[in-house]
Write a protein that holds these residues in place. Sequence first.
Motif, PDB file in Angstrom:
ATOM      1  N   ALA A   1       0.855  -1.036  -0.103  1.00 33.67           N
ATOM      2  CA  ALA A   1      -0.030   0.209  -0.276  1.00 33.67           C
ATOM      3  C   ALA A   1       0.722   1.201  -0.022  1.00 33.67           C
ATOM      4  O   ALA A   1       0.939   2.130  -0.864  1.00 33.67           O
ATOM      5  CB  ALA A   1      -1.304  -0.555   1.054  1.00 33.67           C
ATOM      6  N   ASP A   2       2.239   1.459   0.814  1.00 35.42           N
ATOM      7  CA  ASP A   2       2.853   2.713   0.417  1.00 35.42           C
ATOM      8  C   ASP A   2       3.474   2.620  -0.470  1.00 35.42           C
ATOM      9  O   ASP A   2       3.969   4.006  -0.924  1.00 35.42           O
ATOM     10  CB  ASP A   2       3.510   2.874   1.951  1.00 35.42           C
ATOM     11  CG  ASP A   2       3.258   2.718   3.087  1.00 35.42           C
ATOM     12  OD1 ASP A   2       2.059   3.362   2.729  1.00 35.42           O
ATOM     13  OD2 ASP A   2       3.545   1.989   4.659  1.00 35.42           O
ATOM     14  N   LEU A   3       3.729   1.439  -1.111  1.00 38.34           N
ATOM     15  CA  LEU A   3       4.335   1.926  -2.989  1.00 38.34           C
ATOM     16  C   LEU A   3       3.626   2.404  -3.256  1.00 38.34           C
ATOM     17  O   LEU A   3       4.056   2.778  -3.961  1.00 38.34           O
ATOM     18  CB  LEU A   3       5.060  -0.354  -2.476  1.00 38.34           C
ATOM     19  CG  LEU A   3       5.453  -0.087  -4.477  1.00 38.34           C
ATOM     20  CD1 LEU A   3       6.871   0.571  -4.484  1.00 38.34           C
ATOM     21  CD2 LEU A   3       6.134  -1.309  -4.752  1.00 38.34           C
ATOM     22  N   LEU A   4       2.463   1.691  -3.221  1.00 41.08           N
ATOM     23  CA  LEU A   4       1.264   2.271  -4.882  1.00 41.08           C
ATOM     24  C   LEU A   4       1.062   4.144  -4.210  1.00 41.08           C
ATOM     25  O   LEU A   4       0.857   4.487  -5.049  1.00 41.08           O
ATOM     26  CB  LEU A   4       0.127   1.745  -4.314  1.00 41.08           C
ATOM     27  CG  LEU A   4       0.340   0.739  -4.605  1.00 41.08           C
ATOM     28  CD1 LEU A   4      -1.010  -0.645  -4.354  1.00 41.08           C
ATOM     29  CD2 LEU A   4       0.876   0.054  -6.282  1.00 41.08           C
ATOM     30  N   VAL A   5       1.436   3.833  -2.468  1.00 39.52           N
ATOM     31  CA  VAL A   5       1.440   5.588  -2.465  1.00 39.52           C
ATOM     32  C   VAL A   5       2.110   5.717  -3.184  1.00 39.52           C
ATOM     33  O   VAL A   5       1.703   7.523  -3.601  1.00 39.52           O
ATOM     34  CB  VAL A   5       1.139   5.818  -1.356  1.00 39.52           C
ATOM     35  CG1 VAL A   5       1.050   7.117  -0.244  1.00 39.52           C
ATOM     36  CG2 VAL A   5      -0.381   5.138  -0.587  1.00 39.52           C
ATOM     37  N   GLU A   6       3.129   5.960  -2.666  1.00 38.24           N
ATOM     38  CA  GLU A   6       4.502   7.198  -3.109  1.00 38.24           C
ATOM     39  C   GLU A   6       4.233   6.846  -4.717  1.00 38.24           C
ATOM     40  O   GLU A   6       4.917   8.415  -5.582  1.00 38.24           O
ATOM     41  CB  GLU A   6       5.435   6.053  -3.039  1.00 38.24           C
ATOM     42  CG  GLU A   6       6.077   6.523  -2.011  1.00 38.24           C
ATOM     43  CD  GLU A   6       7.556   5.316  -1.683  1.00 38.24           C
ATOM     44  OE1 GLU A   6       8.754   4.852  -2.706  1.00 38.24           O
ATOM     45  OE2 GLU A   6       7.798   4.531  -0.648  1.00 38.24           O
ATOM     46  N   HIS A   7       3.745   6.353  -5.565  1.00 41.67           N
ATOM     47  CA  HIS A   7       3.200   6.737  -7.131  1.00 41.67           C
ATOM     48  C   HIS A   7       2.147   7.477  -7.330  1.00 41.67           C
ATOM     49  O   HIS A   7       2.314   8.236  -8.030  1.00 41.67           O
ATOM     50  CB  HIS A   7       2.977   4.880  -7.685  1.00 41.67           C
ATOM     51  CG  HIS A   7       4.793   4.424  -7.789  1.00 41.67           C
ATOM     52  ND1 HIS A   7       5.375   4.512  -8.818  1.00 41.67           N
ATOM     53  CD2 HIS A   7       5.390   3.511  -6.959  1.00 41.67           C
ATOM     54  CE1 HIS A   7       6.346   3.815  -9.331  1.00 41.67           C
ATOM     55  NE2 HIS A   7       6.474   2.986  -7.580  1.00 41.67           N
TER      56      HIS A   7
END
Length: 377
Positions: free
Chosen positions: A315-321
């Motif tokens: 989730a945090d990885l996707l939020v970064e993008h």
Amino acid sequence: MMRAIVVDDELLVAEQIDRMLVNAGVKVLGRCVNPHEALGMAKALQPDVLFLDIEMPELSGLEIAERVYADKLDMEVVFITAYNQYALDAFRVNALDYLLKPVMEEDLQRSLERVGIRRQYRGGTVNSGGQRSPIASLFGKFALYLDGGPEPVRWVTSKCAELLAYMLLQPSEKEVSKWELIEALWPVQHAEKAGINLRSTVSRINKTLRDCGSGMALASVRNGYRLVSSDEAPAMDASELEHFVLDTIEPNSDNLDHVEQLVLRCSRPFLQEFDGVWCEPYRKQYHQYFLHLGKRLLLYYEKAETEPFKALRLADLLVEHDPYDESLREAALKLHHRTGGSQRATAYYEAYAELIHTELGALPGDALTALLRTLTS
């Protein structure tokens, strides 16, 4: 899922690399601080990759690696060392890679990609024409690998790499006019000079592709070129991502490891080192594909009740993008609450509220705000 063993006589270092591997989606089968136990552990557990500290008392990592290869154990070796001077020794014993201490996440990821490529294509044989199976990586720095080798093909100039990347992104067997290529790669040059540069670059590409036995070439057709291959088109991470998204292939227990690795690979910037305007539409397109598959994987995690810290990392990885996607923020907020309780969820919400107030002069959406109230009430 890739499987690893970590061997380092410094317990803190071994634990750190263990954590980094787990965060990268690798299953750590064992961790060993006694070099004399390392070979037995490797034989018993049969990992895909053995991370070995070179400098250990009584028995060095180099000696362990020599025994691994002498016993024909089917695993890769990546060395860990504090000194660059050991690099040549590492490759002398056929190690796949070496990492310098302190180990950085980007360096570890590079090694894992090499391991993945080597394992995926191990056992492929050269065909009767002497050609080798190519695989192209367009996420991160553009690279072309042959037969799963650890080192990419080296190009004479950066324009060679850029032109080949451009051609790889075209539909199979498409004829691309020289004017289109000049506009894409040499937009500000005089037409005559740009034409000379195009012909020179094509010639250099074809020589490199021929010398390495790739089975590919840029063929001249009328007023342009097309990419031809004597066998199947090269495998590409971009094509694989597109296939998963457009063919609506859902993550499941059978393909989960593969989807996780694909999402991780495709989280890097698309065609990172190229600054041509032509790259931008592709970057937007594949960025959307990445987010689409990543969200489907996150939904699978939710339905399968996957370990929450693993789901939170995604989730945090996707939020970064896509930091302003509130559906992703809602998923992340739930996971922060699961892993850290009301205090952590509130802190996450407040950090997001400050971000969008500063960047957009806006407030979090009603759904996200209501979710926070529900979670913390």
